[in-house]
Design an enzyme around this catalytic site. Sequence first.
Site, PDB file in Angstrom:
ATOM      1  N   ASP A 120      24.653  25.421   4.592  1.00 55.31           N
ATOM      2  CA  ASP A 120      25.536  25.012   3.489  1.00 55.31           C
ATOM      3  C   ASP A 120      25.077  23.698   2.861  1.00 55.31           C
ATOM      4  O   ASP A 120      24.481  22.860   3.530  1.00 55.31           O
ATOM      5  CB  ASP A 120      26.969  24.884   4.040  1.00 55.31           C
ATOM      6  CG  ASP A 120      28.006  24.926   2.934  1.00 55.31           C
ATOM      7  OD1 ASP A 120      27.660  25.291   1.785  1.00 55.31           O
ATOM      8  OD2 ASP A 120      29.173  24.594   3.216  1.00 55.31           O
ATOM      9  N   HIS A 127      19.059  25.900  -3.909  1.00 56.45           N
ATOM     10  CA  HIS A 127      18.810  27.130  -3.138  1.00 56.45           C
ATOM     11  C   HIS A 127      17.305  27.314  -2.909  1.00 56.45           C
ATOM     12  O   HIS A 127      16.877  27.722  -1.837  1.00 56.45           O
ATOM     13  CB  HIS A 127      19.378  28.357  -3.872  1.00 56.45           C
ATOM     14  CG  HIS A 127      20.876  28.320  -4.031  1.00 56.45           C
ATOM     15  ND1 HIS A 127      21.716  28.025  -2.988  1.00 56.45           N
ATOM     16  CD2 HIS A 127      21.685  28.542  -5.104  1.00 56.45           C
ATOM     17  CE1 HIS A 127      22.976  28.063  -3.411  1.00 56.45           C
ATOM     18  NE2 HIS A 127      22.987  28.372  -4.695  1.00 56.45           N
ATOM     19  N   LEU A 158      10.373  35.983  18.040  1.00 54.37           N
ATOM     20  CA  LEU A 158      11.712  35.648  17.526  1.00 54.37           C
ATOM     21  C   LEU A 158      12.314  36.804  16.720  1.00 54.37           C
ATOM     22  O   LEU A 158      11.630  37.429  15.908  1.00 54.37           O
ATOM     23  CB  LEU A 158      11.591  34.420  16.611  1.00 54.37           C
ATOM     24  CG  LEU A 158      12.862  33.974  15.884  1.00 54.37           C
ATOM     25  CD1 LEU A 158      13.788  33.224  16.837  1.00 54.37           C
ATOM     26  CD2 LEU A 158      12.528  33.092  14.687  1.00 54.37           C
TER      27      LEU A 158
HETATM   28  C1  IPE Z   1      29.314  29.740   3.658  1.00 56.92           C
HETATM   29  O1  IPE Z   1      29.171  28.749   2.696  1.00 56.92           O
HETATM   30  C2  IPE Z   1      28.444  30.906   3.332  1.00 56.92           C
HETATM   31  C3  IPE Z   1      27.004  30.674   3.438  1.00 56.92           C
HETATM   32  C4  IPE Z   1      26.414  29.596   3.848  1.00 56.92           C
HETATM   33  C5  IPE Z   1      26.197  31.808   3.076  1.00 56.92           C
HETATM   34  P1  IPE Z   1      30.198  28.620   1.489  1.00 56.92           P
HETATM   35  O2  IPE Z   1      29.773  27.454   0.688  1.00 56.92           O
HETATM   36  O3  IPE Z   1      30.346  29.908   0.792  1.00 56.92           O
HETATM   37  O4  IPE Z   1      31.569  28.305   2.272  1.00 56.92           O
HETATM   38  P2  IPE Z   1      32.928  27.652   1.770  1.00 56.92           P
HETATM   39  O5  IPE Z   1      33.352  28.382   0.530  1.00 56.92           O
HETATM   40  O6  IPE Z   1      32.672  26.217   1.490  1.00 56.92           O
HETATM   41  O7  IPE Z   1      33.872  27.830   2.920  1.00 56.92           O
HETATM   42  C1  IPE Z   2      24.921  27.336   0.686  1.00 57.48           C
HETATM   43  O1  IPE Z   2      24.973  26.307  -0.223  1.00 57.48           O
HETATM   44  C2  IPE Z   2      24.244  28.592   0.148  1.00 57.48           C
HETATM   45  C3  IPE Z   2      25.170  29.685  -0.150  1.00 57.48           C
HETATM   46  C4  IPE Z   2      26.437  29.726   0.147  1.00 57.48           C
HETATM   47  C5  IPE Z   2      24.610  30.837  -0.823  1.00 57.48           C
HETATM   48  P1  IPE Z   2      26.112  26.231  -1.316  1.00 57.48           P
HETATM   49  O2  IPE Z   2      25.657  26.955  -2.531  1.00 57.48           O
HETATM   50  O3  IPE Z   2      27.424  26.669  -0.767  1.00 57.48           O
HETATM   51  O4  IPE Z   2      26.156  24.673  -1.623  1.00 57.48           O
HETATM   52  P2  IPE Z   2      27.435  23.771  -1.816  1.00 57.48           P
HETATM   53  O5  IPE Z   2      28.308  23.981  -0.611  1.00 57.48           O
HETATM   54  O6  IPE Z   2      28.102  24.211  -3.068  1.00 57.48           O
HETATM   55  O7  IPE Z   2      26.893  22.378  -1.893  1.00 57.48           O
HETATM   56 MG    MG Z   3      28.919  25.738   0.205  1.00 57.85          MG
END
Ligand code: IPE
Ligand code: IPE
Ligand code: MG
Length: 226
Positions: free
Chosen positions: A11, A28, A122
Amino acid sequence: MIPKHVAIIMDGNGRWARMRGKERIYGHYEGTESVRVCCEFAVEAGVEYLSLFAFSEENWARPEDEVTGLMHLMARSMLNERPTFQKNNIRFVVIGNRSRLSEELNRDIDTAMEETSGNTGLTLIVFLSYSGRWDIEQAAGRFAAAGAPEGKFSTFLATADIPDPDLLIRTSGEKRISNFLLWQCAYTEFYFTNTLWPDFRKNEFRQALDDFASRQRRFGKTGDQI
Ligand code: IPE
Ligand code: IPE
Ligand code: MG
């Protein structure tokens, strides 16, 4: 002790990009480099299973251009990383509600999974369009239809062949599970770090493994019994 199975909620990509005045997709892309580094380190450290939460069922509700961008990135990574999987003896697996993925992406996933199915190093599991509740629901349906006996439920989950995670890492400072491996994390150790995913590299991974090594897992018993 080295955890046999490490799961990561990757995240913070969007915030990482925004802090730099860039579009979220840039974060990303940078995050895929962390994926590569962490896979290599997992191999080096002797981790047997590495689960990566790449896209949740709930993530489909994001703006269309971000979803399209992420799907494009998955397809591209899959293509680029296939030689690395072979080189590192990595078995590549995708788990999730694949009916929501495009035909083309599904074909690429199948190719990569078939190509690496004989690898013995792995096991890398990428969770795509996954949610823990979806998994439990689909398992419940099949469990009931099969009339399977009590105690066999987990064999109907999408993770049936994979041991439960020993360690779950979540980056970016959020302290929640966000519908990841709900059933499977019953006795998993949790590790939360403020580091954003694109900054989570070898040293950060090593720190998480060191932290895990200092913990005592009791599984309901007393410390004296361990
Ligand atoms: C969780 O992250 C999902 C992934 C890392 C794929 P999100 O950014 O979607 O989670 P929330 O919405 O903050 O809980
Ligand atoms: C995690 O990073 C990747 C996915 C959930 C696909 P985020 O896109 O949720 O990044 P933040 O949490 O908005 O910073
Ligand atoms: Mg996120």
